[in-house]
Design a protein around this motif. Structure first.
Motif, PDB file in Angstrom:
ATOM      1  N   PRO A   6     -76.042  77.794 -15.457  1.00  0.00           N
ATOM      2  CA  PRO A   6     -74.770  78.469 -15.193  1.00  0.00           C
ATOM      3  C   PRO A   6     -74.182  79.021 -16.490  1.00  0.00           C
ATOM      4  CG  PRO A   6     -74.474  76.105 -15.203  1.00  0.00           C
ATOM      5  CD  PRO A   6     -75.953  76.340 -15.304  1.00  0.00           C
ATOM      6  N   LEU A   7     -73.339  80.007 -16.370  1.00  0.00           N
ATOM      7  CA  LEU A   7     -72.584  80.524 -17.515  1.00  0.00           C
ATOM      8  C   LEU A   7     -71.114  80.264 -17.232  1.00  0.00           C
ATOM      9  CD1 LEU A   7     -72.538  82.110 -20.193  1.00  0.00           C
ATOM     10  CD2 LEU A   7     -72.229  84.186 -18.834  1.00  0.00           C
ATOM     11  N   VAL A   8     -70.464  79.512 -18.105  1.00  0.00           N
ATOM     12  CA  VAL A   8     -69.055  79.185 -17.906  1.00  0.00           C
ATOM     13  C   VAL A   8     -68.274  79.492 -19.166  1.00  0.00           C
ATOM     14  CG1 VAL A   8     -69.549  77.383 -16.203  1.00  0.00           C
ATOM     15  CG2 VAL A   8     -69.388  76.775 -18.625  1.00  0.00           C
ATOM     16  N   LEU A   9     -66.967  79.613 -19.007  1.00  0.00           N
ATOM     17  CA  LEU A   9     -66.061  79.836 -20.130  1.00  0.00           C
ATOM     18  C   LEU A   9     -65.187  78.600 -20.270  1.00  0.00           C
ATOM     19  CD1 LEU A   9     -65.087  83.507 -19.241  1.00  0.00           C
ATOM     20  CD2 LEU A   9     -66.673  82.757 -21.023  1.00  0.00           C
ATOM     21  N   ILE A  10     -65.325  77.918 -21.415  1.00  0.00           N
ATOM     22  CA  ILE A  10     -64.573  76.683 -21.663  1.00  0.00           C
ATOM     23  C   ILE A  10     -63.310  77.014 -22.454  1.00  0.00           C
ATOM     24  CG2 ILE A  10     -64.605  74.409 -22.747  1.00  0.00           C
ATOM     25  CD1 ILE A  10     -66.516  74.583 -20.413  1.00  0.00           C
ATOM     26  N   GLY A  11     -62.179  76.611 -21.918  1.00  0.00           N
ATOM     27  CA  GLY A  11     -60.907  76.832 -22.591  1.00  0.00           C
ATOM     28  C   GLY A  11     -60.394  75.531 -23.197  1.00  0.00           C
ATOM     29  N   THR A  12     -59.885  75.601 -24.428  1.00  0.00           N
ATOM     30  CA  THR A  12     -59.327  74.421 -25.100  1.00  0.00           C
ATOM     31  C   THR A  12     -58.033  74.795 -25.813  1.00  0.00           C
ATOM     32  OG1 THR A  12     -60.718  74.870 -27.050  1.00  0.00           O
ATOM     33  CG2 THR A  12     -61.552  73.274 -25.446  1.00  0.00           C
ATOM     34  N   ASP A  35     -58.271  78.455 -27.304  1.00  0.00           N
ATOM     35  CA  ASP A  35     -59.566  79.061 -27.579  1.00  0.00           C
ATOM     36  C   ASP A  35     -60.371  79.129 -26.287  1.00  0.00           C
ATOM     37  OD1 ASP A  35     -61.757  80.078 -29.170  1.00  0.00           O
ATOM     38  OD2 ASP A  35     -62.689  78.110 -28.964  1.00  0.00           O
ATOM     39  N   ILE A  36     -61.271  80.098 -26.214  1.00  0.00           N
ATOM     40  CA  ILE A  36     -62.189  80.229 -25.088  1.00  0.00           C
ATOM     41  C   ILE A  36     -63.578  80.455 -25.660  1.00  0.00           C
ATOM     42  CG2 ILE A  36     -62.810  81.557 -23.026  1.00  0.00           C
ATOM     43  CD1 ILE A  36     -59.835  82.422 -22.932  1.00  0.00           C
ATOM     44  N   ALA A  37     -64.565  79.749 -25.120  1.00  0.00           N
ATOM     45  CA  ALA A  37     -65.928  79.874 -25.625  1.00  0.00           C
ATOM     46  C   ALA A  37     -66.912  79.815 -24.462  1.00  0.00           C
ATOM     47  CB  ALA A  37     -66.242  78.779 -26.639  1.00  0.00           C
ATOM     48  N   PRO A  38     -67.940  80.666 -24.465  1.00  0.00           N
ATOM     49  CA  PRO A  38     -68.959  80.602 -23.402  1.00  0.00           C
ATOM     50  C   PRO A  38     -69.914  79.439 -23.656  1.00  0.00           C
ATOM     51  CG  PRO A  38     -69.519  82.328 -24.967  1.00  0.00           C
ATOM     52  CD  PRO A  38     -68.196  81.764 -25.405  1.00  0.00           C
ATOM     53  N   LYS A  39     -70.333  78.777 -22.583  1.00  0.00           N
ATOM     54  CA  LYS A  39     -71.311  77.688 -22.656  1.00  0.00           C
ATOM     55  C   LYS A  39     -72.275  77.829 -21.481  1.00  0.00           C
ATOM     56  CE  LYS A  39     -69.067  75.696 -26.079  1.00  0.00           C
ATOM     57  NZ  LYS A  39     -69.605  75.635 -27.463  1.00  0.00           N
ATOM     58  N   HIS A  40     -73.546  77.431 -21.711  1.00  0.00           N
ATOM     59  CA  HIS A  40     -74.503  77.477 -20.607  1.00  0.00           C
ATOM     60  C   HIS A  40     -75.189  76.137 -20.359  1.00  0.00           C
ATOM     61  CE1 HIS A  40     -77.439  77.992 -23.884  1.00  0.00           C
ATOM     62  NE2 HIS A  40     -78.334  77.572 -23.035  1.00  0.00           N
ATOM     63  N   LEU A  41     -75.165  75.240 -21.325  1.00  0.00           N
ATOM     64  CA  LEU A  41     -75.708  73.895 -21.086  1.00  0.00           C
ATOM     65  C   LEU A  41     -74.622  73.079 -20.403  1.00  0.00           C
ATOM     66  CD1 LEU A  41     -77.555  73.357 -24.487  1.00  0.00           C
ATOM     67  CD2 LEU A  41     -78.554  74.004 -22.288  1.00  0.00           C
ATOM     68  N   ALA A  42     -74.357  73.403 -19.128  1.00  0.00           N
ATOM     69  CA  ALA A  42     -73.205  72.869 -18.409  1.00  0.00           C
ATOM     70  C   ALA A  42     -73.608  72.527 -16.979  1.00  0.00           C
ATOM     71  CB  ALA A  42     -72.076  73.905 -18.403  1.00  0.00           C
ATOM     72  N   SER A  43     -72.948  71.492 -16.419  1.00  0.00           N
ATOM     73  CA  SER A  43     -73.346  71.050 -15.086  1.00  0.00           C
ATOM     74  C   SER A  43     -72.336  70.081 -14.500  1.00  0.00           C
ATOM     75  CB  SER A  43     -74.711  70.354 -15.170  1.00  0.00           C
ATOM     76  OG  SER A  43     -75.090  69.802 -13.924  1.00  0.00           O
ATOM     77  N   PRO A  44     -72.236  70.010 -13.139  1.00  0.00           N
ATOM     78  CA  PRO A  44     -71.551  68.872 -12.525  1.00  0.00           C
ATOM     79  C   PRO A  44     -72.315  67.600 -12.870  1.00  0.00           C
ATOM     80  CG  PRO A  44     -71.964  70.615 -10.916  1.00  0.00           C
ATOM     81  CD  PRO A  44     -72.750  70.967 -12.141  1.00  0.00           C
ATOM     82  N   PHE A  45     -71.609  66.467 -12.915  1.00  0.00           N
ATOM     83  CA  PHE A  45     -72.254  65.184 -13.179  1.00  0.00           C
ATOM     84  C   PHE A  45     -72.014  64.262 -11.992  1.00  0.00           C
ATOM     85  CE2 PHE A  45     -72.824  66.910 -17.273  1.00  0.00           C
ATOM     86  CZ  PHE A  45     -73.892  66.208 -17.824  1.00  0.00           C
TER      87      PHE A  45
END
Length: 204
Positions: A30-36, A43-53
């Motif tokens: 998946p491609l997601v945008l992580i906001g912090t 900040d917003i950063a794209p991440k792809h090593l991401a998943s439901p757990f």
């Protein structure tokens, strides 16, 4: 069991582990945008090593302590997740923009956002699914990376993309056109899908 001759016909080659496996073949993620929260802003950063757990409300992704995303979550204990559609791929590019010497990321000014409802964060406009998470745990020691797992405390989705019993999933996904990241360095748009052929009596 396949014979050695049949296996040879597959032309398997051993991948050297001196180079990460994931740089030698394509994998789908998946491609997601992580906001912090960062300083007085976000900040917003794209991440792809991401998943439901698990089957419950946990979501996680891999990040390095060298990145502001990791430091921001350690400091503030919350993060948001925005799932972009194909027409928002440019926002992922902008969110990956280079930081200046003062630590700012000017490209983020072109990414439209709106406030999260339950955590101190922002979400990216035009996405189809949103998560607001509180930090559950961080697992360090994965080489230079860490696994960051959050507990979902709020979630929302655009009404037209929520599954319904009387709607066809294939039609919904064709309209949704979710983006996937094809590591390394490519992306795809999912428009054609099929029901998975689970065996009779299968249960999770």
């Amino acid at each position: 069991m396949k014979s050695p001759a049949a296996i040879r016909d597959w032309r398997l080659v051993e991948l050297p582990l001196g180079t990460p496996v994931w740089e030698q073949v394509f994998t789908v993620a998946p491609l997601v945008l992580i906001g912090t929260k960062e300083g007085d802003g976000h900040d917003i950063a794209p991440k792809h090593l991401a998943s439901p757990f698990g089957w419950g409300n946990w979501f996680g992704f891999v990040c390095t302590p060298r990145h502001a995303t990791h430091r921001n979550i350690v400091e503030h204990g919350v993060f948001t997740v925005s799932f972009p559609r194909a027409d928002r791929i440019l926002h992922a590019t902008l969110a990956a923009g280079e930081r200046l010497e003062d630590g700012s990321k000017p490209a983020l000014e072109a990414v439209p956002t709106f406030p999260a409802r339950h955590v101190d964060g922002v979400l990216v406009e035009g996405c189809y699914l949103y998560l607001e998470c509180e930090l559950e745990r961080i697992v360090d020691g994965l080489g230079e990376n860490s696994l960051i797992v959050g507990r979902i405390v709020s979630s929302s989705a655009r009404q037209e993309f929520v599954r319904r019993a009387d709607d066809d999933d294939a039609d919904l996904l064709q309209h949704l056109s979710p983006v996937v990241y094809l590591s390394p360095g490519r992306f795809g748009i999912v428009r054609e899908t099929y029901s998975f052929p689970f065996p009779s009596g299968f249960s999770r």
